[in-house]
Design an enzyme around this catalytic site. Structure first.
Site, PDB file in Angstrom:
ATOM      1  N   THR A  23      -5.239  -6.847  10.751  1.00  0.00           N
ATOM      2  CA  THR A  23      -5.831  -5.967   9.966  1.00  0.00           C
ATOM      3  C   THR A  23      -5.387  -4.598  10.965  1.00  0.00           C
ATOM      4  O   THR A  23      -4.766  -3.605  10.296  1.00  0.00           O
ATOM      5  CB  THR A  23      -7.291  -5.608   9.645  1.00  0.00           C
ATOM      6  OG1 THR A  23      -7.783  -6.662   9.174  1.00  0.00           O
ATOM      7  CG2 THR A  23      -7.568  -4.495   9.014  1.00  0.00           C
ATOM      8  N   HIS A  41      -2.002  -5.347   1.444  1.00  0.00           N
ATOM      9  CA  HIS A  41      -3.372  -6.089   1.321  1.00  0.00           C
ATOM     10  C   HIS A  41      -2.794  -7.626   0.990  1.00  0.00           C
ATOM     11  O   HIS A  41      -1.959  -7.784   0.176  1.00  0.00           O
ATOM     12  CB  HIS A  41      -4.047  -5.541   0.115  1.00  0.00           C
ATOM     13  CG  HIS A  41      -5.195  -6.459  -0.380  1.00  0.00           C
ATOM     14  ND1 HIS A  41      -6.356  -6.569   0.138  1.00  0.00           N
ATOM     15  CD2 HIS A  41      -5.084  -7.219  -1.269  1.00  0.00           C
ATOM     16  CE1 HIS A  41      -7.152  -7.508  -0.408  1.00  0.00           C
ATOM     17  NE2 HIS A  41      -6.350  -7.996  -1.385  1.00  0.00           N
ATOM     18  N   LYS A  44       0.896  -1.123   0.176  1.00  0.00           N
ATOM     19  CA  LYS A  44      -0.013   0.033   0.021  1.00  0.00           C
ATOM     20  C   LYS A  44       0.815   1.128   0.120  1.00  0.00           C
ATOM     21  O   LYS A  44       1.987   1.003   0.149  1.00  0.00           O
ATOM     22  CB  LYS A  44      -0.918   0.064   1.279  1.00  0.00           C
ATOM     23  CG  LYS A  44      -1.883  -1.300   1.188  1.00  0.00           C
ATOM     24  CD  LYS A  44      -2.669  -1.269   2.387  1.00  0.00           C
ATOM     25  CE  LYS A  44      -3.939  -2.135   2.169  1.00  0.00           C
ATOM     26  NZ  LYS A  44      -4.817  -2.150   3.321  1.00  0.00           N
ATOM     27  N   GLU A  90      -9.604 -10.627  -7.659  1.00  0.00           N
ATOM     28  CA  GLU A  90      -8.859  -9.575  -7.709  1.00  0.00           C
ATOM     29  C   GLU A  90      -7.580  -9.652  -8.485  1.00  0.00           C
ATOM     30  O   GLU A  90      -7.253  -8.581  -9.202  1.00  0.00           O
ATOM     31  CB  GLU A  90      -8.178  -9.220  -6.223  1.00  0.00           C
ATOM     32  CG  GLU A  90      -9.162  -9.316  -5.095  1.00  0.00           C
ATOM     33  CD  GLU A  90      -8.675  -9.340  -3.635  1.00  0.00           C
ATOM     34  OE1 GLU A  90      -7.241  -9.666  -3.527  1.00  0.00           O
ATOM     35  OE2 GLU A  90      -9.343  -9.198  -2.676  1.00  0.00           O
ATOM     36  N   TYR A 112     -12.417  -3.568  -3.508  1.00  0.00           N
ATOM     37  CA  TYR A 112     -12.985  -3.547  -2.246  1.00  0.00           C
ATOM     38  C   TYR A 112     -14.608  -3.393  -2.436  1.00  0.00           C
ATOM     39  O   TYR A 112     -15.273  -2.764  -1.371  1.00  0.00           O
ATOM     40  CB  TYR A 112     -12.622  -2.053  -1.607  1.00  0.00           C
ATOM     41  CG  TYR A 112     -11.054  -2.263  -0.957  1.00  0.00           C
ATOM     42  CD1 TYR A 112     -10.648  -3.271  -0.003  1.00  0.00           C
ATOM     43  CD2 TYR A 112     -10.144  -1.351  -1.121  1.00  0.00           C
ATOM     44  CE1 TYR A 112      -9.294  -3.538   0.374  1.00  0.00           C
ATOM     45  CE2 TYR A 112      -8.847  -1.291  -0.807  1.00  0.00           C
ATOM     46  CZ  TYR A 112      -8.536  -2.386   0.124  1.00  0.00           C
ATOM     47  OH  TYR A 112      -7.381  -2.383   0.661  1.00  0.00           O
ATOM     48  N   ASN A 163      -1.666   0.216   7.388  1.00  0.00           N
ATOM     49  CA  ASN A 163      -1.322  -1.100   7.324  1.00  0.00           C
ATOM     50  C   ASN A 163      -0.364  -1.922   6.383  1.00  0.00           C
ATOM     51  O   ASN A 163      -0.506  -3.054   6.351  1.00  0.00           O
ATOM     52  CB  ASN A 163      -2.564  -2.033   8.093  1.00  0.00           C
ATOM     53  CG  ASN A 163      -3.666  -2.252   6.781  1.00  0.00           C
ATOM     54  OD1 ASN A 163      -3.363  -1.759   5.679  1.00  0.00           O
ATOM     55  ND2 ASN A 163      -4.630  -2.900   7.231  1.00  0.00           N
ATOM     56  N   ARG A 206      -1.370 -14.122   4.398  1.00  0.00           N
ATOM     57  CA  ARG A 206      -2.329 -13.507   5.363  1.00  0.00           C
ATOM     58  C   ARG A 206      -1.710 -13.809   6.703  1.00  0.00           C
ATOM     59  O   ARG A 206      -1.633 -12.742   7.713  1.00  0.00           O
ATOM     60  CB  ARG A 206      -3.652 -14.120   5.419  1.00  0.00           C
ATOM     61  CG  ARG A 206      -4.537 -14.143   4.223  1.00  0.00           C
ATOM     62  CD  ARG A 206      -5.073 -12.465   4.324  1.00  0.00           C
ATOM     63  NE  ARG A 206      -6.359 -12.515   5.370  1.00  0.00           N
ATOM     64  CZ  ARG A 206      -7.094 -11.552   5.364  1.00  0.00           C
ATOM     65  NH1 ARG A 206      -6.989 -10.355   4.393  1.00  0.00           N
ATOM     66  NH2 ARG A 206      -8.068 -11.221   6.267  1.00  0.00           N
ATOM     67  N   ARG A 242       2.652  -6.260   9.349  1.00  0.00           N
ATOM     68  CA  ARG A 242       1.960  -5.300   9.952  1.00  0.00           C
ATOM     69  C   ARG A 242       2.289  -4.895  11.491  1.00  0.00           C
ATOM     70  O   ARG A 242       2.308  -3.928  12.135  1.00  0.00           O
ATOM     71  CB  ARG A 242       0.694  -5.522   9.955  1.00  0.00           C
ATOM     72  CG  ARG A 242      -0.073  -5.183   8.544  1.00  0.00           C
ATOM     73  CD  ARG A 242      -1.539  -5.818   8.382  1.00  0.00           C
ATOM     74  NE  ARG A 242      -2.292  -5.583   7.290  1.00  0.00           N
ATOM     75  CZ  ARG A 242      -3.206  -6.238   6.812  1.00  0.00           C
ATOM     76  NH1 ARG A 242      -3.792  -7.026   7.576  1.00  0.00           N
ATOM     77  NH2 ARG A 242      -3.858  -5.883   5.685  1.00  0.00           N
TER      78      ARG A 242
HETATM   79  P1  IDP Z   1      -7.790  -6.661   5.562  1.00  0.00           P
HETATM   80  O1  IDP Z   1      -6.885  -6.003   4.860  1.00  0.00           O
HETATM   81  O2  IDP Z   1      -7.067  -7.377   6.871  1.00  0.00           O
HETATM   82  O3  IDP Z   1      -8.420  -7.989   4.751  1.00  0.00           O
HETATM   83  P2  IDP Z   1     -10.365  -5.830   5.615  1.00  0.00           P
HETATM   84  O4  IDP Z   1     -11.329  -5.886   6.700  1.00  0.00           O
HETATM   85  O5  IDP Z   1     -10.570  -6.646   4.321  1.00  0.00           O
HETATM   86  O6  IDP Z   1      -8.971  -6.074   6.210  1.00  0.00           O
HETATM   87  O7  IDP Z   1     -10.233  -4.224   5.326  1.00  0.00           O
HETATM   88  C1  IDP Z   1      -9.846  -3.903   4.160  1.00  0.00           C
HETATM   89  C2  IDP Z   1      -8.878  -2.613   4.465  1.00  0.00           C
HETATM   90  O8  IDP Z   1      -9.738  -1.480   4.949  1.00  0.00           O
HETATM   91  C3  IDP Z   1      -8.014  -2.685   5.674  1.00  0.00           C
HETATM   92  O9  IDP Z   1      -6.730  -3.315   5.464  1.00  0.00           O
HETATM   93  C4  IDP Z   1      -7.725  -1.238   6.046  1.00  0.00           C
HETATM   94  O10 IDP Z   1      -6.693  -0.789   5.261  1.00  0.00           O
HETATM   95  C5  IDP Z   1      -9.126  -0.622   5.832  1.00  0.00           C
HETATM   96  N1  IDP Z   1      -9.985  -0.629   7.225  1.00  0.00           N
HETATM   97  C6  IDP Z   1     -10.751  -2.032   7.484  1.00  0.00           C
HETATM   98  N2  IDP Z   1     -11.279  -1.792   8.468  1.00  0.00           N
HETATM   99  C7  IDP Z   1     -11.330  -0.509   8.710  1.00  0.00           C
HETATM  100  C8  IDP Z   1     -11.434   0.753   9.813  1.00  0.00           C
HETATM  101  O11 IDP Z   1     -12.466   0.303  10.750  1.00  0.00           O
HETATM  102  N3  IDP Z   1     -11.273   1.953   9.826  1.00  0.00           N
HETATM  103  C9  IDP Z   1     -10.304   2.270   8.596  1.00  0.00           C
HETATM  104  N4  IDP Z   1      -9.889   1.384   7.781  1.00  0.00           N
HETATM  105  C10 IDP Z   1     -10.386   0.184   7.786  1.00  0.00           C
HETATM  106 MG    MG Z   2      -9.926  -8.060   3.234  1.00  0.00          MG
END
Ligand code: IDP
Ligand code: MG
Length: 161
Positions: free
Chosen positions: A111, A139, A29, A150, A69, A136, A105, A122
């Site tokens: 996350t 992805h 990212k 994707e 997304y 973070n 993962r 992370r």
């Molecule tokens: P992941 O990347 O660990 O799979 P997801 O829940 O799929 O997590 O969320 C996608 C991305 O959206 C996260 O990596 C993060 O950048 C962002 N994100 C998820 N939840 C939040 C939140 O509560 N606040 C701000 N950004 C979030």
């Molecule tokens: Mg995700």
């Protein structure tokens, strides 16, 4: 800006389409790129013995992010997520190997970087920067099905179907 594939990597294109080797879509990212962590992140993938099928530095567009997304576009954090993901270039990578999805993962970590275990990308490179945003670094696709979905978005030429 494009980092084109080294000639030796081209063969993975053939392998990736012909064999049913698991693939995952990884993104470094904008914070990972900005902070100069591309190499250290790629090293962690290489150290585990996974192969790169594609690797490209590019700007994420709104259309690509909306598709990528899709499960999050209606959520309150989505506008901030788009701002984050368009704040600079990303590195888009197709990683291949048995159980590539769950392996990456586990390397990426939770996350929220505050909750991510030390030893994960992370957990080692992320933190709460005090501005209420989650940044973070990476992805990774969350299932083989989503990985193929994707990959078709980011690298249409590598879609399997
Ligand atoms: P992941 O990347 O660990 O799979 P997801 O829940 O799929 O997590 O969320 C996608 C991305 O959206 C996260 O990596 C993060 O950048 C962002 N994100 C998820 N939840 C939040 C939140 O509560 N606040 C701000 N950004 C979030
Ligand atoms: Mg995700």
């Amino acid at each position: 800006m494009t980092l084109s594939l080294a000639p030796g990597l081209r063969r993975y294109g053939t392998v990736g389409r012909m064999a049913n080797v698991e693939r995952t879509l990884v993104l470094v990212k904008p914070d990972g790129v900005e902070r100069g962590l591309i190499g250290r992140i790629l090293t962690r993938i290489e150290e585990r013995g996974f192969a790169f099928q594609a690797l490209e530095l590019r700007e994420a567009t709104r259309d690509v992010l909306d598709a990528h997304y899709a499960e999050h576009t209606a959520k309150p954090f989505y506008p901030g997520l788009v701002e984050y993901m368009t704040s600079g270039p990303v590195v888009a990578i197709v990683v291949m190997g048995a159980q590539a999805v769950s392996s990456f993962r586990s390397v990426a970590g939770a996350t929220d970087p505050v909750k991510a275990a030390p030893g994960t990308i992370r957990g080692d490179f992320g933190r709460d920067w005090g501005d209420g945003e989650i940044r973070n670094l990476v992805h990774g696709s969350d299932s083989p099905e989503n990985a193929e979905r994707e990959i078709a978005i980011w690298f249409p030429g590598l879609a399997r179907h």
